[in-house]
Design a protein around this motif. Structure first.
Motif, PDB file in Angstrom:
ATOM      1  N   GLY A 213       0.835  -1.198   0.000  1.00 18.75           N
ATOM      2  CA  GLY A 213       0.000   0.000   0.000  1.00 18.75           C
ATOM      3  C   GLY A 213       0.863   1.237   0.000  1.00 18.75           C
ATOM      4  O   GLY A 213       1.862   1.307  -0.721  1.00 18.75           O
ATOM      5  N   GLU A 214       0.516   2.229   0.829  1.00 15.38           N
ATOM      6  CA  GLU A 214       1.274   3.480   0.854  1.00 15.38           C
ATOM      7  C   GLU A 214       1.507   3.941   2.282  1.00 15.38           C
ATOM      8  O   GLU A 214       0.618   3.877   3.134  1.00 15.38           O
ATOM      9  CB  GLU A 214       0.544   4.578   0.069  1.00 15.38           C
ATOM     10  N   ALA A 215       2.723   4.441   2.535  1.00 12.18           N
ATOM     11  CA  ALA A 215       3.068   4.935   3.860  1.00 12.18           C
ATOM     12  C   ALA A 215       4.165   5.983   3.754  1.00 12.18           C
ATOM     13  O   ALA A 215       5.004   5.940   2.851  1.00 12.18           O
ATOM     14  CB  ALA A 215       3.518   3.798   4.776  1.00 12.18           C
ATOM     15  N   TYR A 216       4.137   6.895   4.705  1.00 10.32           N
ATOM     16  CA  TYR A 216       5.190   7.905   4.835  1.00 10.32           C
ATOM     17  C   TYR A 216       5.982   7.587   6.093  1.00 10.32           C
ATOM     18  O   TYR A 216       5.405   7.388   7.171  1.00 10.32           O
ATOM     19  CB  TYR A 216       4.592   9.310   4.925  1.00 10.32           C
ATOM     20  N   PHE A 217       7.303   7.543   5.977  1.00  7.52           N
ATOM     21  CA  PHE A 217       8.168   7.149   7.083  1.00  7.52           C
ATOM     22  C   PHE A 217       9.025   8.320   7.551  1.00  7.52           C
ATOM     23  O   PHE A 217       9.657   8.997   6.734  1.00  7.52           O
ATOM     24  CB  PHE A 217       9.112   6.014   6.661  1.00  7.52           C
ATOM     25  N   GLU A 218       9.056   8.542   8.857  1.00  5.90           N
ATOM     26  CA  GLU A 218      10.046   9.411   9.485  1.00  5.90           C
ATOM     27  C   GLU A 218      10.889   8.496  10.367  1.00  5.90           C
ATOM     28  O   GLU A 218      10.523   8.181  11.501  1.00  5.90           O
ATOM     29  CB  GLU A 218       9.390  10.522  10.297  1.00  5.90           C
ATOM     30  N   VAL A 219      12.007   8.043   9.824  1.00  8.76           N
ATOM     31  CA  VAL A 219      12.814   7.010  10.477  1.00  8.76           C
ATOM     32  C   VAL A 219      13.727   7.617  11.534  1.00  8.76           C
ATOM     33  O   VAL A 219      14.482   8.557  11.252  1.00  8.76           O
ATOM     34  CB  VAL A 219      13.647   6.238   9.434  1.00  8.76           C
ATOM     35  N   ALA A 220      13.646   7.089  12.761  1.00  2.76           N
ATOM     36  CA  ALA A 220      14.521   7.526  13.842  1.00  2.76           C
ATOM     37  C   ALA A 220      15.954   7.107  13.539  1.00  2.76           C
ATOM     38  O   ALA A 220      16.199   6.013  13.018  1.00  2.76           O
ATOM     39  CB  ALA A 220      14.055   6.922  15.166  1.00  2.76           C
ATOM     40  N   LYS A 221      16.900   7.957  13.844  1.00  2.00           N
ATOM     41  CA  LYS A 221      18.304   7.696  13.516  1.00  2.00           C
ATOM     42  C   LYS A 221      18.947   6.758  14.534  1.00  2.00           C
ATOM     43  O   LYS A 221      18.909   7.006  15.732  1.00  2.00           O
ATOM     44  CB  LYS A 221      19.076   9.010  13.455  1.00  2.00           C
ATOM     45  N   HIS A 222      19.502   5.668  14.030  1.00  2.00           N
ATOM     46  CA  HIS A 222      20.299   4.726  14.825  1.00  2.00           C
ATOM     47  C   HIS A 222      21.461   4.288  13.944  1.00  2.00           C
ATOM     48  O   HIS A 222      21.286   3.495  13.019  1.00  2.00           O
ATOM     49  CB  HIS A 222      19.466   3.517  15.254  1.00  2.00           C
ATOM     50  N   LYS A 223      22.651   4.808  14.205  1.00  2.00           N
ATOM     51  CA  LYS A 223      23.803   4.547  13.343  1.00  2.00           C
ATOM     52  C   LYS A 223      24.147   3.064  13.238  1.00  2.00           C
ATOM     53  O   LYS A 223      24.678   2.617  12.229  1.00  2.00           O
ATOM     54  CB  LYS A 223      25.012   5.328  13.851  1.00  2.00           C
ATOM     55  N   THR A 249      -1.145  -2.880  -5.263  1.00  2.00           N
ATOM     56  CA  THR A 249      -1.198  -3.941  -6.273  1.00  2.00           C
ATOM     57  C   THR A 249      -1.908  -3.492  -7.550  1.00  2.00           C
ATOM     58  O   THR A 249      -1.696  -4.091  -8.613  1.00  2.00           O
ATOM     59  CB  THR A 249      -1.914  -5.187  -5.712  1.00  2.00           C
ATOM     60  N   ASP A 250      -2.758  -2.457  -7.466  1.00  2.00           N
ATOM     61  CA  ASP A 250      -3.457  -1.995  -8.670  1.00  2.00           C
ATOM     62  C   ASP A 250      -2.711  -0.867  -9.392  1.00  2.00           C
ATOM     63  O   ASP A 250      -3.247  -0.241 -10.307  1.00  2.00           O
ATOM     64  CB  ASP A 250      -4.887  -1.562  -8.344  1.00  2.00           C
ATOM     65  N   GLU A 251      -1.489  -0.587  -8.975  1.00  2.68           N
ATOM     66  CA  GLU A 251      -0.635   0.374  -9.673  1.00  2.68           C
ATOM     67  C   GLU A 251       0.464  -0.392 -10.407  1.00  2.68           C
ATOM     68  O   GLU A 251       0.905  -1.455  -9.961  1.00  2.68           O
ATOM     69  CB  GLU A 251      -0.007   1.372  -8.692  1.00  2.68           C
TER      70      GLU A 251
END
Length: 376
Positions: A213-223, A249-251
């Motif tokens: 599907g669709e999602a927006y991620f703001e990923v926390a920083k962990h080196k 799946t329909d795209e």
């Protein structure tokens, strides 16, 4: 008065370079004056003029002074309404063919926008409806408290305990949306008809989730811990950044749009590094990874609760609309690849979105329950 060319007037108005005299001419234009010219304004320019007249009317209508006693305010409202009427007439005449009848709109069957609705599936198979549960504490799982608050699912490790890893699945239906704060501090916005699968805690050197599907991620920083998103035909690797993934799946393609930082996208043995403002595309029918400069505002509009269409064809628009409002769409007539323009809040009922498309794209429509029929 100086004689102006219609194309120059609308171009200057749309690009905020019009003089005061030019602005007044555009906002007070009569339809017969425009028809005297062979010039036909573009869909984009007409949309801009139409939207700005709405803004003028809205500004007057929300004036803080008492509308019942303030005579000047009512004069302003009437003037703005007149401007809007003229703009609407121009828009209607050039974007709606005479052969179309008036829209059949059943307002009692109007469809509301998506709400905070999702289902959480625990590793033991238990399914929890987040929109029906009245409890803040949704579940306790392996030393992890799972809470919800105003459309946000939150994972918190209990103090003085060692978490036990377990796989969870957060699923939004058509007509639903939700957010989740993962145990590492990463925040994810989940669009309609999407599934995010992830562990309740991250153990080891990788943080791995999968998306359909669709999602927006703001990923926390962990080196020390790479964050990976497996979606469609690709794998995304980051240490800490902001990006959007669209993998329905329909795209035809999986699209990754980078807003901040950098990401590594892999497909098979190939990989690329994406930069902010770029989008990567992968598909099952191609071994390559395509990179294009993209329109960030448009790609991230859904996360900001907006529809933004800039030359999109009606089929791709209605796939997005159908998921957001949980409706079925059918077509009558020949719909080609014409581009449609417009911006509108996703909190509006579906009739408002269809009205906007009708003004900018020569279509008619009717609403029957959750069935939308577009006609040409």
């Amino acid at each position: 008065m100086k004689k102006y060319k219609p194309e120059d007037l609308i171009h200057n108005y749309a690009n905020d370079t019009a003089s005061e005299e030019e602005r007044i001419i555009v906002e007070s234009w009569h339809i017969y004056e425009l028809k005297e010219s062979k010039y036909r304004p573009s869909q984009e320019h007409i949309t801009i003029v139409h939207n700005r007249t709405w803004e003028k009317l809205s500004l007057h209508m929300h004036h803080r002074e008492n509308t019942l006693v303030n005579k000047k305010l009512w004069v302003g409202v009437a003037a703005a309404a007149a401007i809007l009427l003229i703009s609407s007439i121009i828009t209607y005449s050039y974007l709606k063919p005479a052969s179309l009848s008036s829209p059949v709109l059943m307002t009692q069957n109007d469809v509301m926008a998506a709400e905070n609705k999702a289902t959480l599936t625990l590793n033991n198979g238990e399914r929890i409806s987040l929109n029906q549960s009245n409890k803040d504490l949704v579940a306790i799982q392996g030393g992890i408290n799972i809470r919800k608050s105003n459309g946000l699912l939150i994972y918190e490790q209990q103090k003085s305990t060692t978490a036990t890893i377990a796989l969870n699945k957060l699923e939004t239906p058509r007509g639903g949306k939700y957010q989740v704060l993962l145990p590492d501090g990463t925040k994810v916005w989940l669009n309609s008809a999407s599934i995010l699968t992830y562990p309740n805690t991250f153990i080891g050197k990788d943080r791995i989730v999968s998306l359909l599907g669709e999602a927006y991620f703001e990923v926390a920083k962990h080196k020390e811990k790479v964050f990976k998103v497996v979606s469609g035909t690709q794998t995304i690797e980051v240490l800490g950044t902001h990006f959007n993934v669209k993998s329905y799946t329909d795209e035809n393609e999986t699209q990754t749009t980078l807003a901040e930082g950098k990401v590594k996208i892999s497909k098979g043995l190939k990989h690329i590094i994406l930069k902010p403002g770029q989008a990567a595309f992968t598909s099952e029918n191609s071994k390559s990874i395509k990179i294009k400069k993209t329109d960030l505002e448009k790609d991230l509009a859904w996360k900001n609760n907006e529809f933004i269409f800039r030359g999109d064809d009606i089929m791709s628009i209605m796939r997005e609309v159908a998921r957001w409002y949980n409706v079925e769409v059918t077509y009558e007539g020949n719909f080609n690849k014409d581009g449609y323009m417009g911006t509108i809040s996703r909190s509006k009922n579906i009739s408002e979105v269809l009205k906007m498309l009708q003004l900018t794209g020569k279509i008619n429509y009717k609403i029957e329950g959750r069935r939308i029929t577009l006609m040409k």
